[in-house]
Design an enzyme around this catalytic site. Structure first.
Site, short mmCIF file in Angstrom:
data_model
loop_
_atom_site.label_atom_id
_atom_site.label_comp_id
_atom_site.label_asym_id
_atom_site.label_seq_id
_atom_site.Cartn_x
_atom_site.Cartn_y
_atom_site.Cartn_z
N CYS A 96 -2.79 -3.00 2.91
CA CYS A 96 -3.65 -3.61 3.54
C CYS A 96 -3.00 -4.55 4.71
O CYS A 96 -2.71 -4.83 4.57
CB CYS A 96 -4.73 -3.78 3.31
N CYS A 99 -5.54 -6.72 6.01
CA CYS A 99 -5.85 -7.37 4.86
C CYS A 99 -4.51 -9.41 4.68
O CYS A 99 -4.77 -9.86 4.60
CB CYS A 99 -5.67 -7.19 3.09
#
Length: 340
Positions: A96, A99
């Protein structure tokens, strides 16, 4: 529901923390969280464990670290710890991009608060029970546990100043609910006695930092320009692609009200511009499937520039939500079928 679209601090799923003020006082220290809360799996408060640590003579709870990797099996220790200090929960994944922007900010701020907050990191790929318990439909998802009770905070990567505001609100809510303790790391020394200071955090790439600074100042046009420059320099910079999608969404919603947007969409179900605007509103509120469905239903009915506008916006949403999200996978397949 508010009459204005979400601001950067409330983008995609943030929750007003004031709802905690009138809740019942926390359960006794060591008690399990309420049934059905993310205290499950297990749902039994641990009386000892790696997260709970041991209380030294001065009464300050000792923990292995202020930033902990937790799992479906070990989360019960976090529930117990949340009766002493509020716990921020970071649900992330290695693949991600956003993230990788957000997690270092959460870790840095947790260390800065010096034991007043603990950070629990949950790998979404290996802990499906916690993902389900926190209803994490997109990542990064950030939540809190206060006195054994779960609290949704926000979804997506935010600038550090916005995250700091969230931390302050969590601390206020925790204090109002009787959770105002402090923890210390096992064997930690006082800052004045430390021979070396904390290592400096790794700086963001220049254009990313410039974009973050512009977002904090409300200058979305400059942020968009900085992210586009970063992408031109490195077309594989997924953090810049996701950042561009997010700030573009903020820019489109700026200055509009939710009532105006929804009224225009209701009056013009085949008006592409109106449906694009209300889809932005859906995405900003976390209603991902509603936004996808709305635009995908329109694709087969229009042609030329209108169809291309729908395609481009959907692709932008795909970058924002994440390529591995199952809703994105299904929507991408449906878009391909409609176009080809």
């Amino acid at each position: 529901m508010t009459n204005v679209p979400p601001t950067p601090s409330s983008l995609r799923g943030a929750v007003d923390l004031s709802s905690l003020v009138d809740r019942a006082q926390r359960p006794p220290q060591g008690a399990a969280g309420p049934a059905g809360s993310p205290a499950t799996p297990g749902n039994a408060g641990a009386t000892n464990g790696p997260a709970a640590g041991a209380a030294p003579a001065d009464g300050v709870l000792s923990v292995p670290s202020l930033v902990m990797d937790v799992t479906d099996q070990s989360f019960q220790d976090i529930v117990q710890l949340s009766t002493v200090v509020p716990v921020i929960v970071d649900i992330w994944a290695e693949w991600c991009g956003p993230c990788k922007q957000l997690s270092p900010v959460l870790e840095r701020l947790t260390e800065e608060y010096a034991g007043r907050i603990v950070l629990a990191k949950v790998d979404a790929d290996t802990n499906p029970q916690l993902v389900q318990a926190f209803q994490a439909q997109s990542i990064p998802t950030v939540a809190a546990v206060i006195g054994g009770r779960p609290l949704g905070l926000f979804v997506g990567a935010l600038p550090e100043a916005e995250v700091r505001d969230v931390f302050e609100q969590v601390l206020q809510a925790a204090e109002q609910n009787g959770v105002a303790g402090r923890v210390q790391v096992d064997g930690a020394v006082e800052a004045d006695d430390a021979e070396q200071g904390e290592p400096e955090p790794e700086p963001l790439p220049p254009h990313h930092q410039a974009a973050y600074d512009a977002i904090e100042a409300g200058d979305y046009a400059t942020a968009i320009s900085e992210y586009r420059t970063a992408i031109l320099q490195d077309p594989h910079d997924q953090m810049a692609v996701a950042g561009l999608a997010q700030v573009s969404l903020l820019d489109r919603l700026s200055g509009k009200t939710a009532d105006e947007i929804r009224a225009a969409a209701g009056a013009g179900p085949s008006d592409v511009a109106a449906q694009l605007a209300v889809a932005d509103l859906d995405i900003s509120g976390g209603h991902v499937e509603d936004a996808f469905g709305r635009l995908l239903d329109l694709v087969p009915t229009v042609f030329g520039d209108d169809r291309e506008a729908l395609r481009v916006r959907l692709v932008e949403y795909f970058e924002l939500i994440g390529a591995e999200d199952p809703r994105v996978v299904a929507a991408r397949r449906r878009l391909a079928n409609a176009l080809y």
